[in-house]
Design an enzyme around this catalytic site. Structure first.
Site, PDB file in Angstrom:
ATOM      1  N   SER A 195       0.853  -1.176   0.077  1.00 42.23           N
ATOM      2  CA  SER A 195       0.135  -0.036   0.090  1.00 42.23           C
ATOM      3  C   SER A 195       1.016   1.264  -0.280  1.00 42.23           C
ATOM      4  CB  SER A 195      -0.789  -0.014   1.252  1.00 42.23           C
ATOM      5  OG  SER A 195      -1.390   1.066   1.364  1.00 42.23           O
TER       6      SER A 195
ATOM      7  N   TYR B 279      -2.140  -0.867  10.045  1.00 45.93           N
ATOM      8  CA  TYR B 279      -2.117  -0.967   8.898  1.00 45.93           C
ATOM      9  C   TYR B 279      -0.860  -0.506   8.152  1.00 45.93           C
ATOM     10  CZ  TYR B 279      -3.778  -0.884   4.021  1.00 45.93           C
ATOM     11  OH  TYR B 279      -4.076  -1.082   2.495  1.00 45.93           O
TER      12      TYR B 279
END
Length: 288
Positions: A150, A171
């Protein structure tokens, strides 16, 4: 067509979203698919997880292309069960050429408990490593490991103190760790002619970001924000005039890295980010 003809690809988080998109696109290019998913809710996320019917639908879409699909319901945090699932699937399909640890969660919001940090790290990073390590005994020479990272893994560190919450901090850390893990693993696998690369998408309109908790996180100034309310925020972080990239945009890159077209590419960190990182490097701070 047939860019990955004859290959067998294992994908986690395959029941919907990016995982399903990768599975169908690779099948269209000639691959057989091992589709793995837990098909349960994440305990700390406010959005619903996939269901067994979602995984069955992925298999149906793969088989519609004329390719084979083997599905298993398995938690990537359980390496023993994951190894068993892959052992069985590879025995059925005969080989393994590509592994895509795609499973991930994103429990956003300042109200998420501390366990959101640990659950996210366990699924997104430990689960990815478990998937790779369970697959390595089967991964053919010339095989490809495609990690789904990401842009969060390429941005400055952020944590719960910035208002995004423990889950978002987990995350971010998980994606930072994937970038480092890939650099090291690529060196270990290169002598066996096996490759490791990471794809770093920006926002993709899947359940991980298209949910009310995410909307509240990005628009805390509004009482009941909607997808339309957060779109200007998402657009503001990109160099290009977009809020999202589509699942297909990521899957096109997956096909390339799964194919022999990329046979000498390893250790790469491929951004599909609409210019977000370039804008960051030019001085834009997404944290405000």
């Amino acid at each position: 067509m047939n860019r990955v003809a004859g290959k067998v690809v294992a994908i986690t988080g395959a029941a919907r979203g990016l995982g399903r998109s990768h599975a169908v696109r690779l099948a269209e290019e000639g691959a057989d698919i091992i589709a793995l998913d837990v098909c349960q809710d994440a305990s700390t996320a406010e959005y619903a997880g996939s269901r067994p019917s979602d995984l069955d639908e992925t298999a149906r879409l793969v088989e519609k292309t004329g390719r084979r699909a083997v599905v298993r319901q398995v938690d990537v945090r359980d390496r023993s069960s994951l190894s068993t699932a892959l052992d069985e699937a590879v025995a059925e399909l005969g080989r393994l050429d590509v592994v895509i640890p795609n499973a991930g969660i994103s429990p956003m919001g300042p109200d998420r408990p501390l366990s959101a940090f640990t659950e996210t790290l366990d699924v997104n990073f430990i689960g990815a490593a478990n998937t790779v390590h369970a697959a390595l005994p089967h991964l053919a020479e010339g095989g490809s490991v495609i990690l789904i990272g990401s842009v969060a893994g390429l941005m400055p560190r952020y944590d719960g103190n910035t208002g995004v919450g423990h889950g978002a901090a987990g995350y971010s850390l998980s994606k930072h760790l994937l970038t480092e893990y890939a650099d090291w693993l690529a060196i270990q696998l290169a002598p066996s002619n096996r490759r490791v690369n990471v794809i770093h998408p920006t926002n993709v309109p899947t359940e991980l970001i298209k949910n009310e908790a995410a909307y509240r996180t990005f628009r805390p100034d509004l009482e009941n924000p909607t997808a339309d309310d957060v779109e200007p925020v998402f657009k503001s972080v990109h160099g290009m005039p977009i809020a999202y990239v589509e699942t297909a945009d990521v899957s096109h890159a997956v096909v390339f890295l799964a194919s022999d077209e990329s046979r000498y590419i390893t250790g790469a960190q491929l951004r599909i980010d609409g210019g977000m990182v370039a804008k960051l490097q030019a001085g834009y701070d997404p944290r405000g």
